[in-house]
Design a protein around this motif. Structure first.
Motif, PDB file in Angstrom:
ATOM      1  N   PRO A  99     -47.116 -42.958 -42.032  1.00  0.00           N
ATOM      2  CA  PRO A  99     -45.903 -42.545 -42.465  1.00  0.00           C
ATOM      3  C   PRO A  99     -45.776 -41.179 -42.668  1.00  0.00           C
ATOM      4  N   HIS A 103     -42.603 -38.924 -40.192  1.00  0.00           N
ATOM      5  CA  HIS A 103     -41.533 -38.320 -40.994  1.00  0.00           C
ATOM      6  C   HIS A 103     -41.423 -36.919 -40.449  1.00  0.00           C
ATOM      7  N   TYR A 192     -50.377 -38.834 -50.825  1.00  0.00           N
ATOM      8  CA  TYR A 192     -50.653 -40.206 -50.046  1.00  0.00           C
ATOM      9  C   TYR A 192     -52.036 -40.880 -50.511  1.00  0.00           C
ATOM     10  N   HIS A 222     -45.150 -43.205 -48.272  1.00  0.00           N
ATOM     11  CA  HIS A 222     -44.080 -42.494 -47.255  1.00  0.00           C
ATOM     12  C   HIS A 222     -43.785 -41.181 -48.023  1.00  0.00           C
TER      13      HIS A 222
END
Length: 291
Positions: A99, A103, A192, A222
């Motif tokens: 993720p 992004h 994360y 995320h």
């Protein structure tokens, strides 16, 4: 034994009960119990035990599910491919990523690749378990914090970034030009978490080398979650600098982490088999952006 029966056993073991399995599969509890009892008779195995009035998996059911894991994986992939065929996406560019990079560096590369392909390429992006998707040949290309260092897979270094701290504009540390490790000692940190699959992860390595790996109070998958939490004043997000290009940090303060180790983004694909045109163009776009 039919694959559907194996699917029921797996849900029963994974979720821990017949009611939970029924809810997960979208069928009635009586249908789950009937399937389990029929499979017990067929295999002459005890799959269901009654513990304090509740039906629970036996050790035999747990072991059967473990041994059948490859078949279950194949079944899941076949069902997914059936769905893709049904919606007209049988021929598509399949990408696996984490993720954090989904992004940041991936969206502009996909946009550029689709322009080069006259907007004709259907694209599917799947998250996490990047190595497993590659080994199973479920995807054409993958992007992670690697490297994978696995026989049969090629690692292509794309770009590097230091760690950065993302915090609300009103935070007491937002007036600093950079933050040192000591500045974060009494702060609630967001970052994360390990994906539990990758053998090597340059992001987790950078956290560890910075002395922050055991200081993370809130783990997320995320980047947008990390930024939203920072925006709400929950804490300071420690992420890679690739996030700056994502637009997720608008209205937030971004400060470099002093003396930060570098995080490396990699592309991966299977060795020995040429990439198709769409995957090659996407890899070229990722590499061009890195240059």
């Amino acid at each position: 034994m039919k694959l559907n029966a194996l699917h029921v056993i797996n849900a029963f073991v994974r979720l821990g009960g017949t009611g939970e399995a029924a809810q997960g599969l979208g069928i009635s509890q009586s249908a789950v119990i009937k399937s389990l009892h029929q499979t017990e008779q067929e295999l002459d195995l005890s799959l269901v035990a009654t513990v304090q009035g509740r039906l629970t998996p036996t050790p035999e059911a747990i072991e059967l599910t473990r041994l059948a894991r490859p078949a279950l994986g194949s079944l899941r992939r076949a069902l997914h491919e059936a769905d893709m065929i049904r919606v007209g996406m049988a021929d598509r560019l399949r990408i696996a990523t984490v993720p954090g990079l989904a992004h940041s560096i991936l969206p502009p590369a996909i946009a550029s690749a689709r322009l080069a392909l006259a907007d004709s390429a259907a694209v599917e992006v799947v998250f996490d378990h990047v190595r497993d998707h590659l080994v199973a040949d479920d995807v054409d290309l993958a992007i992670s914090y690697g490297p994978m260092a696995i026989d049969g897979l090629l690692d292509v270094e794309l770009r590097r970034s230091s760690l950065v701290c993302v915090l609300g504009q009103e935070h007491a540390l937002a007036n600093r030009e950079a933050l040192a490790r000591a500045d974060l000692d009494r702060q609630r940190l967001i970052s994360y978490g390990p994906d539990g699959v990758s053998r090597s992860d340059s992001f987790q390595a950078a956290l560890a080398q910075s002395g922050l790996a055991d200081r993370i109070a809130i783990t997320v998958r995320h980047t947008d979650t990390a930024c939203h939490l920072a925006r709400e004043g929950v804490g300071i997000a420690v992420v890679d600098g690739f996030v700056i290009s994502s637009g997720l940090t608008e209205g937030l303060a971004i400060r470099p982490l002093a003396a930060s180790p570098l995080v490396t983004a990699y592309a991966h694909h299977r060795d020995g088999a040429p990439l198709d045109r769409a995957a090659r163009i996407l890899l070229d776009r990722l590499a061009e952006a890195a240059a």
